[in-house]
Design an enzyme around this catalytic site. Structure first.
Site, mmCIF file in Angstrom:
data_model
loop_
_atom_site.group_PDB
_atom_site.id
_atom_site.type_symbol
_atom_site.label_atom_id
_atom_site.label_comp_id
_atom_site.label_asym_id
_atom_site.label_seq_id
_atom_site.Cartn_x
_atom_site.Cartn_y
_atom_site.Cartn_z
ATOM 1 N N VAL A 242 -1.074 -5.455 14.145
ATOM 2 C CA VAL A 242 -1.833 -6.652 14.493
ATOM 3 C C VAL A 242 -2.498 -6.330 15.821
ATOM 4 O O VAL A 242 -1.871 -5.753 16.722
ATOM 5 C CB VAL A 242 -0.902 -7.882 14.611
ATOM 6 C CG1 VAL A 242 -1.678 -9.085 15.132
ATOM 7 C CG2 VAL A 242 -0.279 -8.199 13.265
ATOM 8 N N LYS A 243 -3.774 -6.644 15.947
ATOM 9 C CA LYS A 243 -4.515 -6.312 17.167
ATOM 10 C C LYS A 243 -3.857 -6.987 18.369
ATOM 11 O O LYS A 243 -3.562 -8.191 18.323
ATOM 12 C CB LYS A 243 -5.947 -6.849 16.993
ATOM 13 C CG LYS A 243 -7.024 -6.090 17.731
ATOM 14 C CD LYS A 243 -8.375 -6.716 17.369
ATOM 15 C CE LYS A 243 -9.537 -5.956 17.933
ATOM 16 N NZ LYS A 243 -9.675 -4.600 17.413
ATOM 17 N N ASP B 17 -10.784 -7.656 11.982
ATOM 18 C CA ASP B 17 -9.718 -6.654 12.055
ATOM 19 C C ASP B 17 -8.552 -7.076 12.942
ATOM 20 O O ASP B 17 -7.900 -6.234 13.557
ATOM 21 C CB ASP B 17 -10.291 -5.304 12.514
ATOM 22 C CG ASP B 17 -10.817 -5.345 13.938
ATOM 23 O OD1 ASP B 17 -11.070 -6.457 14.440
ATOM 24 O OD2 ASP B 17 -10.955 -4.273 14.551
ATOM 25 N N THR C 98 -8.435 9.108 16.643
ATOM 26 C CA THR C 98 -7.322 8.757 17.535
ATOM 27 C C THR C 98 -7.577 9.294 18.941
ATOM 28 O O THR C 98 -7.408 8.590 19.938
ATOM 29 C CB THR C 98 -5.995 9.332 16.973
ATOM 30 O OG1 THR C 98 -5.866 8.904 15.629
ATOM 31 C CG2 THR C 98 -4.791 8.874 17.766
ATOM 32 N N GLU D 228 -10.531 10.248 20.222
ATOM 33 C CA GLU D 228 -11.724 9.608 20.787
ATOM 34 C C GLU D 228 -11.397 8.206 21.277
ATOM 35 O O GLU D 228 -11.868 7.774 22.320
ATOM 36 C CB GLU D 228 -12.824 9.574 19.724
ATOM 37 C CG GLU D 228 -14.206 9.315 20.291
ATOM 38 C CD GLU D 228 -14.651 7.881 20.157
ATOM 39 O OE1 GLU D 228 -15.782 7.584 20.555
ATOM 40 O OE2 GLU D 228 -13.883 7.028 19.668
ATOM 41 N N GLU E 83 -8.674 -5.687 7.748
ATOM 42 C CA GLU E 83 -9.537 -4.505 7.565
ATOM 43 C C GLU E 83 -8.686 -3.289 7.212
ATOM 44 O O GLU E 83 -7.737 -2.971 7.935
ATOM 45 C CB GLU E 83 -10.339 -4.227 8.843
ATOM 46 C CG GLU E 83 -11.324 -3.081 8.667
ATOM 47 C CD GLU E 83 -12.139 -2.819 9.929
ATOM 48 O OE1 GLU E 83 -13.296 -3.245 9.969
ATOM 49 O OE2 GLU E 83 -11.603 -2.182 10.861
ATOM 50 N N ARG F 17 1.676 4.879 -3.017
ATOM 51 C CA ARG F 17 2.034 6.293 -2.846
ATOM 52 C C ARG F 17 3.312 6.609 -3.627
ATOM 53 O O ARG F 17 3.416 7.649 -4.284
ATOM 54 C CB ARG F 17 2.227 6.577 -1.359
ATOM 55 C CG ARG F 17 2.878 7.885 -1.201
ATOM 56 C CD ARG F 17 2.892 8.697 -0.096
ATOM 57 N NE ARG F 17 3.374 9.962 -0.650
ATOM 58 C CZ ARG F 17 3.133 11.113 -0.159
ATOM 59 N NH1 ARG F 17 2.407 11.230 0.900
ATOM 60 N NH2 ARG F 17 3.602 12.196 -0.708
ATOM 61 N N LEU G 151 0.831 -1.210 0.000
ATOM 62 C CA LEU G 151 0.000 0.000 0.000
ATOM 63 C C LEU G 151 0.867 1.262 0.000
ATOM 64 O O LEU G 151 0.517 2.262 -0.633
ATOM 65 C CB LEU G 151 -0.974 -0.014 1.185
ATOM 66 C CG LEU G 151 -1.940 -1.223 1.228
ATOM 67 C CD1 LEU G 151 -2.858 -1.135 2.427
ATOM 68 C CD2 LEU G 151 -2.768 -1.333 -0.051
ATOM 69 N N LYS G 152 2.016 1.200 0.698
ATOM 70 C CA LYS G 152 2.930 2.354 0.656
ATOM 71 C C LYS G 152 3.494 2.504 -0.751
ATOM 72 O O LYS G 152 3.773 3.605 -1.203
ATOM 73 C CB LYS G 152 4.088 2.161 1.647
ATOM 74 C CG LYS G 152 3.688 2.385 3.082
ATOM 75 C CD LYS G 152 4.851 2.169 4.025
ATOM 76 C CE LYS G 152 4.370 2.296 5.462
ATOM 77 N NZ LYS G 152 5.428 2.103 6.437
HETATM 78 P P1 0O2 Z 1 -9.081 -0.929 17.670
HETATM 79 O O1 0O2 Z 1 -8.407 -0.658 18.952
HETATM 80 O O2 0O2 Z 1 -9.051 0.221 16.723
HETATM 81 O O3 0O2 Z 1 -8.626 -2.212 17.056
HETATM 82 P P2 0O2 Z 1 -18.136 -2.247 16.014
HETATM 83 O O4 0O2 Z 1 -16.927 -2.587 16.845
HETATM 84 O O5 0O2 Z 1 -19.374 -2.983 16.400
HETATM 85 O O6 0O2 Z 1 -18.365 -0.766 15.879
HETATM 86 P P3 0O2 Z 1 -17.122 -3.906 13.845
HETATM 87 O O7 0O2 Z 1 -18.143 -4.848 13.301
HETATM 88 O O8 0O2 Z 1 -16.004 -4.485 14.644
HETATM 89 O O9 0O2 Z 1 -17.865 -2.707 14.559
HETATM 90 O O10 0O2 Z 1 -16.483 -3.226 12.597
HETATM 91 P P4 0O2 Z 1 -16.195 -1.731 12.242
HETATM 92 O O11 0O2 Z 1 -17.102 -0.771 12.919
HETATM 93 O O12 0O2 Z 1 -16.158 -1.681 10.767
HETATM 94 O O13 0O2 Z 1 -14.721 -1.557 12.762
HETATM 95 C C1 0O2 Z 1 -14.368 -1.448 14.073
HETATM 96 C C2 0O2 Z 1 -13.119 -0.589 14.120
HETATM 97 O O14 0O2 Z 1 -13.425 0.682 13.537
HETATM 98 C C3 0O2 Z 1 -12.710 -0.283 15.524
HETATM 99 O O15 0O2 Z 1 -11.836 -1.274 15.985
HETATM 100 C C4 0O2 Z 1 -12.038 1.070 15.394
HETATM 101 O O16 0O2 Z 1 -10.730 0.940 14.880
HETATM 102 C C5 0O2 Z 1 -12.908 1.730 14.358
HETATM 103 N N1 0O2 Z 1 -14.063 2.386 14.983
HETATM 104 C C6 0O2 Z 1 -15.374 2.051 14.828
HETATM 105 N N2 0O2 Z 1 -16.157 2.883 15.522
HETATM 106 C C7 0O2 Z 1 -15.356 3.775 16.130
HETATM 107 C C8 0O2 Z 1 -15.605 4.917 16.990
HETATM 108 O O17 0O2 Z 1 -16.729 5.266 17.331
HETATM 109 N N3 0O2 Z 1 -14.501 5.601 17.420
HETATM 110 C C9 0O2 Z 1 -13.227 5.249 17.049
HETATM 111 N N4 0O2 Z 1 -12.228 5.990 17.520
HETATM 112 N N5 0O2 Z 1 -12.974 4.181 16.257
HETATM 113 C C10 0O2 Z 1 -14.017 3.456 15.797
HETATM 114 P P5 0O2 Z 1 -11.846 -1.667 17.514
HETATM 115 O O18 0O2 Z 1 -11.816 -3.150 17.606
HETATM 116 O O19 0O2 Z 1 -12.964 -0.991 18.240
HETATM 117 O O20 0O2 Z 1 -10.582 -1.086 18.123
#
Ligand code: 0O2
Length: 209
Positions: A45-46, A71, A151, A153, A138, A26, A22-23
């Site tokens: 990686v989570k 993700d 970031t 939030e 993802e 660019r 992906l880089k």
């Molecule tokens: P991290 O620490 O970033 O890995 P859901 O969790 O139910 O909202 P879902 O199905 O997991 O949704 O998929 P979605 O919403 O496509 O992707 C979730 C990721 O999107 C989150 O990962 C965040 O990175 C980002 N994200 C989604 N909603 C928000 C939000 O309201 N605020 C912020 N700052 N980021 C958001 P994780 O696992 O939550 O956390």
């Protein structure tokens, strides 16, 4: 722990490979001396604790993580302008090294929190000594302004465990609105600069003939 390392190893490999790829997009724009819709790319990686937290929250059995947690491998592509996001998504759709399995548009439909971003879930084949493994990853595509808001939030949400006091909640909503307006303003400025450049190059053309 050993089991986690084995489970996460192909995800780490996928992140390393995808960051280079992906880089590289660019770099191609830079080489052509044209505006790059990609400002920068990050990947991670989570962490295991976050995987476990999310599995509990979403009721995902640990033996279904590979199919139900999309993700574990996460990439972010940051753009200067909102319009660039669409261009990046189009470029991702053209690629043959992974398959897009889902797209989530939190830009046209922002989340209640105020979160805006475009998510593309891909199935990516990793080559290992035990054969090919297809993993979900993802890709979050967002502007610098969306990234700034998300970031901050995210770190506050970690501090308050998602349960914000009302005044913080209100401020975050206002900050989300300000981030949106900043994107709008920047896009407008860009359109005006591009128009000025077109007029300038037309004038230059007529002078040269
Ligand atoms: P991290 O620490 O970033 O890995 P859901 O969790 O139910 O909202 P879902 O199905 O997991 O949704 O998929 P979605 O919403 O496509 O992707 C979730 C990721 O999107 C989150 O990962 C965040 O990175 C980002 N994200 C989604 N909603 C928000 C939000 O309201 N605020 C912020 N700052 N980021 C958001 P994780 O696992 O939550 O956390």
């Amino acid at each position: 722990m050993e089991q986690w390392n084995d489970f996460l190893a192909p995800y780490k490999q996928a992140i390393e490979e995808l960051k280079v790829k992906l880089k590289g997009m660019r770099t191609e724009f830079d080489r052509d001396h044209v505006h790059s819709p990609i400002e920068f790319v990050t990947g991670r990686v989570k962490p295991i604790v976050s995987i476990l937290d999310k599995a509990v929250q979403k009721n995902i059995p640990l033996d279904k993580l590979d199919t139900e947690m999309q993700d574990i491998a996460g990439l972010r592509m940051m753009c200067q302008f909102v319009d660039d996001i669409r261009k990046v998504v189009e470029l991702l759709r053209l690629r043959n090294d992974f398959e897009i399995v889902e797209e989530r548009d939190y830009i046209s439909h922002k989340k209640v929190s105020g979160y805006r971003s475009y998510h593309v879930v891909i199935r990516y084949p990793v080559q290992t000594i035990h054969g090919e493994k297809k993993l979900l990853a993802e890709i979050q595509i967002r502007t610098l302004s969306m990234n700034f808001w998300a970031t901050i939030e995210h770190s506050l949400s970690y501090k308050y465990r998602g349960d914000f006091p009302e005044d913080i909640q209100n401020r975050l909503q206002r900050a989300a609105e300000a981030a949106y307006l900043l994107d709008e303003e920047m896009s407008q400025i860009r359109i005006e600069i591009q128009e000025a450049q077109r007029i300038f190059s037309r004038k230059k053309d007529t002078q040269n003939h």
